[in-house]
Scaffold this active site. Structure first.
Site, PDB file in Angstrom:
ATOM      1  N   THR A 190      16.753   6.160   4.587  1.00  0.00           N
ATOM      2  CA  THR A 190      15.386   6.273   4.038  1.00  0.00           C
ATOM      3  C   THR A 190      14.667   6.809   5.171  1.00  0.00           C
ATOM      4  O   THR A 190      15.074   6.863   6.287  1.00  0.00           O
ATOM      5  CB  THR A 190      14.700   4.921   3.749  1.00  0.00           C
ATOM      6  OG1 THR A 190      14.824   4.154   5.028  1.00  0.00           O
ATOM      7  CG2 THR A 190      15.765   4.253   2.667  1.00  0.00           C
ATOM      8  N   GLU A 335      16.839   5.328  -3.158  1.00  0.00           N
ATOM      9  CA  GLU A 335      17.405   4.015  -3.408  1.00  0.00           C
ATOM     10  C   GLU A 335      17.967   4.236  -4.885  1.00  0.00           C
ATOM     11  O   GLU A 335      18.502   3.125  -5.561  1.00  0.00           O
ATOM     12  CB  GLU A 335      16.315   2.941  -3.264  1.00  0.00           C
ATOM     13  CG  GLU A 335      16.194   2.580  -1.859  1.00  0.00           C
ATOM     14  CD  GLU A 335      15.212   3.071  -1.090  1.00  0.00           C
ATOM     15  OE1 GLU A 335      14.690   2.683  -0.107  1.00  0.00           O
ATOM     16  OE2 GLU A 335      14.752   4.239  -1.719  1.00  0.00           O
ATOM     17  N   LYS A 443      -8.609   1.173   0.082  1.00  0.00           N
ATOM     18  CA  LYS A 443      -9.143   0.105  -0.280  1.00  0.00           C
ATOM     19  C   LYS A 443     -10.612   0.136   0.100  1.00  0.00           C
ATOM     20  O   LYS A 443     -10.694  -0.030   1.327  1.00  0.00           O
ATOM     21  CB  LYS A 443      -8.560  -1.532  -0.070  1.00  0.00           C
ATOM     22  CG  LYS A 443      -9.136  -2.428  -0.696  1.00  0.00           C
ATOM     23  CD  LYS A 443      -8.271  -3.673  -0.401  1.00  0.00           C
ATOM     24  CE  LYS A 443      -8.600  -4.871  -1.467  1.00  0.00           C
ATOM     25  NZ  LYS A 443      -7.984  -5.948  -1.278  1.00  0.00           N
ATOM     26  N   TRP A 448      -9.863  -0.037  -5.397  1.00  0.00           N
ATOM     27  CA  TRP A 448      -8.904   1.077  -5.115  1.00  0.00           C
ATOM     28  C   TRP A 448      -9.484   2.410  -5.251  1.00  0.00           C
ATOM     29  O   TRP A 448      -9.698   2.528  -6.515  1.00  0.00           O
ATOM     30  CB  TRP A 448      -7.515   0.466  -5.759  1.00  0.00           C
ATOM     31  CG  TRP A 448      -6.885  -0.963  -5.377  1.00  0.00           C
ATOM     32  CD1 TRP A 448      -7.030  -2.225  -6.170  1.00  0.00           C
ATOM     33  CD2 TRP A 448      -6.360  -1.041  -4.076  1.00  0.00           C
ATOM     34  NE1 TRP A 448      -6.363  -3.115  -5.512  1.00  0.00           N
ATOM     35  CE2 TRP A 448      -6.035  -2.622  -4.188  1.00  0.00           C
ATOM     36  CE3 TRP A 448      -6.015  -0.622  -2.993  1.00  0.00           C
ATOM     37  CZ2 TRP A 448      -5.409  -3.266  -3.016  1.00  0.00           C
ATOM     38  CZ3 TRP A 448      -5.580  -1.075  -1.826  1.00  0.00           C
ATOM     39  CH2 TRP A 448      -4.943  -2.649  -1.944  1.00  0.00           C
TER      40      TRP A 448
END
Length: 545
Positions: A190, A335, A443, A448
């Protein structure tokens, strides 16, 4: 009887990666693999040729004493020798570990040592990356340069072997072992933006299943009439699996090397009659800019698969109306092997108003067979698929990671699901829309704001070439969005006009507190915005202004 051993009613016959290329050599022996080389020339040969050379690789590794499960690294871009290594290494039972050519020396060193690589196959142009960490890779016993003897570079720190000499005298056939479905075959790490990178180990069975499903009509739609070009690097999640799925379905494969300019991409599409190509959005923006300036065309191209970042609706519309190309939004990650969902073209789309169709195309689409997705709230409760409610995206399926290499990252697995780190909505028809990475959501005053939606809105203003939105510290609201933009060459730009466009797409309180024009924005090796770099530089911009 209950409790007694039940025999198999079908043959226990696990499918291996070697079966894919062996089948391609038998069924499609004359189908080409074309590679763009650094000197501007192109190498072309057939799947039969590739099969024979992959067998030579497997024989050479066997002679070197490589054992099943041993990690063999590649540090290379998209070309035929890298393609051969995919099959030669994984087919003989070892693990192809693709190293990202855009990593810093310290990151490469960490990954090579964590994986315990024993051999590294490297492009000549990328050799300096390894020379910078010479003496710091204790498990590596040989460096093989992907060239012939005449091209072998000099090195003050390594005793080098050239690839062609390594395989030249080997037999062009190999007795491929029948490996268990769970046998490891590939390793990819990753990005490691929040700590050290973690390894994702792919298996023989999961890789073949992924190729079978992703190459079919539910996803990439390959067949013998297809000409597929993975622009996404082969060092990044195995080029979205295209080097496995294309030969499985008999598609001609075009490998673009490392010169990913608009001019080179257009030339490959036109000359090789590419029908489907795959890359992140910035690549398609680059190609569009070149096509506009050169007035050249891409007549053969029918579909682009676009992932790695959110699809800007403005570009979806541009490719449909300027070039007649279907833009297919896709989603996946390291993944997930990596492909999981796709906005494939459907008959229902033909009856929709264009703007509604573009909205669907810009989404991540629906899961293909074998993949399940769900969104959850902070208390692990599933949320409604109403196209509005946002939640944490989780995924599961037969080619989805069950654990990271060496058991790391256990917190990412919840009740049989993999926690992706994405914030998403799912509509009643099952279409997924990723609204942000959880670490990129802003935020502000307890509410949001999606950085992705703000970036996409900015692209509806013609002067904007690219946009990056981050949350900057704010004394009252905790965070407020700021927007960095690059401009199209020669464009007339007016910030007030940009704000009017933004206001037509998002709520007023989402509007950025600052718009900053920059010459360029930082990107990863796969074309994604490096927001971590932007945040580091501009985190306190509003406080210090």
């Amino acid at each position: 009887m209950t409790g007694e051993f039940m025999p198999h009613h079908m043959m226990p016959f696990p499918l291996n990666t070697s079966d894919i290329l062996k089948n391609a050599a038998l069924r499609y022996p004359e189908v080409e693999v074309v590679s763009a080389l650094p000197d501007g020339s192109r190498h072309r040969y057939t799947y039969l040729d590739a099969y024979r050379r992959s067998a030579k690789v497997a024989n050479a590794l066997t002679r070197q004493g490589v054992q099943p499960g041993e990690r063999i690294a590649t540090l290379a871009v998209n070309h035929y020798r890298h393609f051969e290594l995919y099959y030669g290494i994984s087919g003989m039972g070892a693990v192809v570990h693709t190293l990202n050519a855009r990593l810093f020396a310290e990151q490469l060193q960490y990954i090579i040592n964590h994986a315990e690589d024993t051999l590294i196959f490297v492009d000549p142009e990328l050799l300096p990356l390894l020379e910078a960490i010479a003496g710091q890779m204790p498990t590596v016993r040989q460096i093989v340069v992907l060239c012939d003897a005449q091209e072998l570079p000099d090195s003050d720190v390594f005793e080098l072997t050239d690839y062609e000499s390594l395989i030249d005298q080997e037999p062009a056939d190999f007795e491929w072992p029948r490996l268990e479905s769970s046998a490891p075959c590939g390793l990819c790490y990753t990005s490691g933006t929040t700590g050290n990178p973690k390894g994702v180990m792919y298996e023989q069975g999961s890789t073949v299943l992924h190729a079978m499903m992703s190459g079919g009509s539910q996803y990439l739609g390959f067949d013998e009439w297809s000409v597929a070009m993975p622009i996404v690097p082969m060092y990044h999640v195995v080029a979205w699996g295209v080097p496995f799925s294309a030969p499985l379905f008999g598609a001609k494969l075009v490998l673009p090397g490392c010169a990913l300019t608009g001019e080179n991409i257009q030339s490959l599409i036109e000359d090789e009659k590419v029908t489907q190509a795959f890359a992140v959005p910035t690549i398609w923006l680059t190609l569009h800019n070149y096509l506009q300036s050169s007035q050249k065309q891409i007549p053969s191209l029918k579909m682009v698969g676009v992932g790695g970042a959110a699809s800007p609706k403005a570009l979806v519309k541009t490719y449909a109306e300027h070039y007649g190309v279907y833009w297919m939004g896709i989603w996946g990650m390291t993944e997930t092997s990596p492909l999981a969902t796709a906005a494939i073209q459907t008959p229902q789309m033909e009856t929709m108003a264009p703007e509604d169709r573009y909205e669907l195309q810009a989404s991540a689409g629906r899961p293909m067979f074998g993949v399940e997705i769900e969104i959850f709230d902070g208390k692990d409760r599933p949320l409604p698929h109403d196209g509005v409610t946002r939640g944490n995206l989780r995924v599961r399926g037969p080619w989805i990671l069950a654990s990271y290499f060496k058991g790391e990252g256990a917190d990412k697995f919840v009740d049989g699901w993999f926690e992706t780190g994405d914030v998403a909505v799912i509509n009643p028809q099952g279409y997924l829309r990723v609204v942000d990475r959880s670490k990129d959501v802003i935020k502000s005053g307890g509410e949001w704001i999606s950085s992705v939606e703000l970036e996409n809105a900015a692209l509806h203003y013609e002067a904007v070439n690219e946009a990056c939105v981050i949350g900057a510290a704010h004394e009252k609201w905790d965070e407020r969005p700021i927007m960095l933009i690059t401009l199209r060459e020669g464009a007339d730009y007016d910030e007030n006009q940009l704000r009017e466009v933004l206001l037509s797409k998002v709520a007023k309180w989402w509007l950025p507190d600052a718009v900053i024009v920059v010459d360029e924005l930082p990107h990863t090796g796969t074309g994604k915005l490096r927001k971590v770099d932007v945040r580091d530089q501009y985190r306190n911009y509003l406080i210090e202004a």
